[in-house]
Design an enzyme around this catalytic site. Structure first.
Site, PDB file in Angstrom:
ATOM      1  N   ASP A  79       0.813  -1.212   0.000  1.00  0.00           N
ATOM      2  CA  ASP A  79       0.000   0.000   0.000  1.00  0.00           C
ATOM      3  C   ASP A  79       0.847   1.262   0.000  1.00  0.00           C
ATOM      4  OD1 ASP A  79       1.050  -0.191   2.529  1.00  0.00           O
ATOM      5  OD2 ASP A  79      -0.813   0.274   3.584  1.00  0.00           O
TER       6      ASP A  79
ATOM      7  N   CYS B 248       5.198  -0.370   2.510  1.00  0.00           N
ATOM      8  CA  CYS B 248       5.777  -1.700   2.717  1.00  0.00           C
ATOM      9  C   CYS B 248       7.101  -1.665   3.467  1.00  0.00           C
ATOM     10  CB  CYS B 248       5.920  -2.445   1.396  1.00  0.00           C
ATOM     11  SG  CYS B 248       7.071  -1.713   0.208  1.00  0.00           S
TER      12      CYS B 248
ATOM     13  N   HIS C  11       9.282  -3.353  -3.782  1.00  0.00           N
ATOM     14  CA  HIS C  11       8.586  -3.880  -2.609  1.00  0.00           C
ATOM     15  C   HIS C  11       9.543  -4.498  -1.604  1.00  0.00           C
ATOM     16  CE1 HIS C  11       4.965  -5.134  -0.545  1.00  0.00           C
ATOM     17  NE2 HIS C  11       5.417  -6.374  -0.467  1.00  0.00           N
TER      18      HIS C  11
END
Length: 230
Positions: free
Chosen positions: A95, A98, A204
């Site tokens: 979102d 991370c 990520h």
């Protein structure tokens, strides 16, 4: 290591979340979540990668997002490395928070403390400007203001600030072809804990554990995703 942390159950995490606001300092939260044993876990993780040549971190803002084909290859490379070294990821919500969620999981044993982790890191950036402004290619006050916002992606500058703020050695297994393993040390003191993260393709972060040791009581959610994730 002088401080240790262990997994908290869903019920205890929920009660802690409701009992302690974001203004609680990390020492208070850590004292509640601390149990013996995690320093041994961190040591075992370290031994798995001890033969690798680590690359010292040069703090920088985020790089260019790769295209889907390159990202797919990077994801496969990271998965292979995780398997080779017997490591497993706790999948962190994508979102925009991370990095902070993964740090919160490692430090406080709950990704839900990401707001607190971000607040502590921003405080470090704000009060120690001279340590970081040379790595930021924009007005520093604007950078710090941006990093205060929930959903703003963390970068390698915030990782260094996290290492400094929490007195942690941050160990990052990456998907990059030429950079498998990065270590980030606090600038002004010896680390008192280790934080283990995976970093995929400039996109990520996840939290790392030994295979079979990933907490099963941490709820995972599919949040609003700015980009594709596997």
């Amino acid at each position: 290591m002088t401080e240790s942390y262990s997994n908290a159950s869903v019920s205890s995490t929920s009660s802690l979340n409701s009992s302690f606001p974001d203004t609680e300092d990390d020492q208070t939260i850590a004292s509640i979540l601390a149990e013996e044993g995690d320093s041994q876990v961190a040591g075992r993780l370290g031994k798995r990668l001890s033969h690798l040549d680590s690359i010292p971190l040069t703090p920088r803002v985020n790089g260019e997002i790769p295209d889907v084909n390159d990202a797919t290859l990077d994801h496969e490379r990271l998965s292979e490395r995780l398997a080779i070294y017997g490591l497993e990821e706790l999948k962190i919500e994508g979102d925009g928070n991370c990095q902070f969620r993964a740090l919160a999981d490692q430090i406080f044993r709950s990704p839900d403390y990401h707001k607190h982790a971000r607040k502590q890191i921003v405080k470090q950036l704000k009060h120690h400007r001279k340590l970081y402004e040379g790595y930021v290619p924009m007005k520093y006050r604007s950078y710090v203001k941006k990093m205060k916002k929930s959903g703003e992606w963390g970068d390698h500058v915030t990782l260094q600030a996290a290492a400094d703020r929490f007195g942690a050695k941050i160990c990052v297994l990456t998907s990059f072809r030429d950079t498998c393993y990065i270590e980030i040390f606090p600038k002004d003191r010896s680390p008192t804990r280790e934080i283990w993260l995976s970093f995929w393709s400039e996109v990520h972060y996840n939290s790392l554990y030994e295979i079979g040791a990933v907490p099963t009581d941490v709820p995972t959610r599919v949040g609003r995703k700015k980009y594709w994730f596997f």
